[in-house]
Scaffold this active site. Structure first.
Site, PDB file in Angstrom:
ATOM      1  N   SER A  14       0.819  -1.213   0.000  1.00 32.33           N
ATOM      2  CA  SER A  14       0.000   0.000   0.000  1.00 32.33           C
ATOM      3  C   SER A  14       0.848   1.255   0.000  1.00 32.33           C
ATOM      4  CB  SER A  14      -0.972   0.018   1.183  1.00 32.33           C
ATOM      5  OG  SER A  14      -0.474  -0.647   2.297  1.00 32.33           O
TER       6      SER A  14
ATOM      7  N   HIS B  74      -3.514  -3.646  -5.431  1.00 29.74           N
ATOM      8  CA  HIS B  74      -3.729  -3.200  -4.047  1.00 29.74           C
ATOM      9  C   HIS B  74      -5.167  -3.460  -3.615  1.00 29.74           C
ATOM     10  CE1 HIS B  74      -3.827   0.282  -0.925  1.00 29.74           C
ATOM     11  NE2 HIS B  74      -3.441  -0.839  -0.365  1.00 29.74           N
TER      12      HIS B  74
ATOM     13  N   GLU C  57      -6.852  -1.413  -6.525  1.00 34.02           N
ATOM     14  CA  GLU C  57      -6.096  -0.437  -7.307  1.00 34.02           C
ATOM     15  C   GLU C  57      -5.071  -1.215  -8.135  1.00 34.02           C
ATOM     16  OE1 GLU C  57      -6.319   3.484  -4.419  1.00 34.02           O
ATOM     17  OE2 GLU C  57      -4.654   2.113  -4.136  1.00 34.02           O
TER      18      GLU C  57
ATOM     19  N   ASN D  72      -5.207   6.101  -0.500  1.00 31.77           N
ATOM     20  CA  ASN D  72      -4.405   6.560   0.632  1.00 31.77           C
ATOM     21  C   ASN D  72      -3.867   7.970   0.448  1.00 31.77           C
ATOM     22  OD1 ASN D  72      -4.786   4.456   2.396  1.00 31.77           O
ATOM     23  ND2 ASN D  72      -3.091   3.258   1.569  1.00 31.77           N
TER      24      ASN D  72
END
Ligand code: NAI
Length: 384
Positions: free
Chosen positions: A120, A141, A153, A191
């Site tokens: 991540s 991800h 992702e 994120n």
């Protein structure tokens, strides 16, 4: 490109186990490897429990649950991965350890085997560099818990050809997931774009604008399942603080991503949230019961406008498309609406006015309007 029928997964922890379940449910053959026998056993027990519950609730037949369980082979040795079409690693978040693993895998697998990482926060490109065939590396991800969160992702390394990235997107869709393509940049989509949810929440608290419970209530009133403080307590402040710090460093200290002193103090006190019984809330009583709270005017507007600005900036810097950014925040962290569709609803001019008022008040870089929003406001454009 070849269908990913035989799927290797390294790391049978939280993420690896979840990804194994997802692949097996999609009818793929899974080889799940972990250096720890204990982790393998734990993962097997957890899956049996999950499958039994699905059967109990009538969401799956007994036969289906058995064939899913049978499709996952658990082994302690990497050798069993030799004829996999793809190997997804979900081991510790450490570039050196992951690089060593990828080099070991390259000695075992064929040149066609795709090596994917569930990282991540690390650079997929740096990990690809460790390989003799960097062009086979791809970021996939997943979000926690992988069987429940639809988002994946898909992150090509600089060295990854477009066809492989596209194939990754198609495979994830075939696994029943919602893929979003992201450039290999710090935090990828979620994120990065989600940072203001936490950081503006904390700033509002630090400024004394509203209490923890009131800020959470204000965000729940907008349709979020949890406010920022409840969510940080659930994620764990050690984890959340580490992600913020990593993104901040990766952006060469860009002040927009600066971690907060308040959260650092929680980590220092080992008040990590639910897992230690205390974070922003006390959790020794009924879990999740914490939060009565009043909606405070202006709170949601500030957090949301900063989220929209961040989402717009991610478009501006070509991290991902408008559609994929909106999809990612809804399918990866359950936002009630896509941020950019939401910005259209507010009106782009109105949004820039709000952000400008913060910028003027604080004089801080973090509140500057994304150039994309500025252009759109001038031209009267919308995202959709
Ligand atoms: P975890 O600690 O639950 O599981 C990691 C597993 O890998 C352990 O069972 C460990 O025994 C095993 N392992 C470590 N090194 C190994 C090696 N060299 N060979 C074989 N097995 C090895 O970790 P978790 O939470 O599942 O995270 C795994 C990866 O997924 C990390 O890169 C993390 O950043 C990423 N990730 C985690 C998310 C989360 O919410 N936990 C969300 C998305 C990504």
């Amino acid at each position: 490109m070849k269908k990913w029928q035989r799927v290797g997964i390294v790391g049978a922890g939280t993420m690896g186990s979840g990804i194994a379940q997802v692949a097996a449910q999609a009818g793929r053959e899974v080889v799940l490897v972990d250096a720890s026998e204990e982790a393998l056993e734990r993962s097997e027990r957890a899956l049996s429990k999950v499958l039994a519950r699905l059967v109990e609730k009538g969401r799956m037949t007994e036969e289906a649950s058995q064939s899913i369980a049978q499709r996952i082979q658990r082994v302690a040795n990497l050798d069993a991965l030799s004829n996999c079409d793809v190997v997804i690693e979900a081991i510790v978040e450490d570039l050196d350890v992951k690089s060593t693993l990828f080099r070991q895998l390259e000695d075992l697998v064929t040149t066609e085997t795709v090596l994917a990482t569930n990282t991540s926060s690390l650079s997929v490109t740096a990990l690809a560099r460790a390989c003799r065939h960097p062009e086979r590396v791809l970021g996939l991800h997943f979000f926690n818990p992988a069987p429940l969160m639809a988002l994946v992702e898909v992150v090509p390394a600089l060295q990854t050809p477009t066809e492989l990235a596209q194939h990754g997107v198609e495979e994830m869709a075939a696994w029943g997931k919602s893929p979003a393509s992201a450039k290999d940049t710090p935090g990828f989509i979620v994120n990065r774009v989600a940072r203001p949810f936490y950081s503006e929440g904390i700033r509002l608290l630090e400024e004394g604008v509203a209490s923890v419970a009131d800020i959470d209530a204000s965000m729940r009133a907008q349709g979020f399942r949890m406010g920022p403080f409840e969510l940080m307590d659930l994620i764990g402040h050690d984890v959340n603080y580490a992600v913020t710090s990593t993104v901040h460093q990766a952006f060469y200290g860009d002040s927009r991503y600066r971690p907060s002193h308040t959260q650092r103090q929680l980590v220092a006190a080992n008040w990590l949230g639910r897992k230690t019984g205390r974070g922003f809330y006390q959790h020794n009583h009924a879990i999740g019961a914490a939060t009565e709270g009043q909606v405070v005017e202006g709170v949601a507007e500030r957090i949301l406008s900063m989220l929209m600005n961040e989402a717009a900036d991610a478009v501006f810097w070509q991290v991902a498309s408008v559609e994929d950014i909106d999809l990612a925040m809804q399918k990866g962290v359950n936002y009630p609406k896509g941020l950019l569709a939401w910005a259209d609803e507010w009106g782009i001019q109105e949004l820039t006015n709000i952000l400008d008022s913060f910028h003027q008040r604080y004089g801080e870089e973090r509140y500057r309007v994304s150039p994309l929003l500025r252009d759109m406001a001038r031209l009267g454009k919308t995202f959709y």
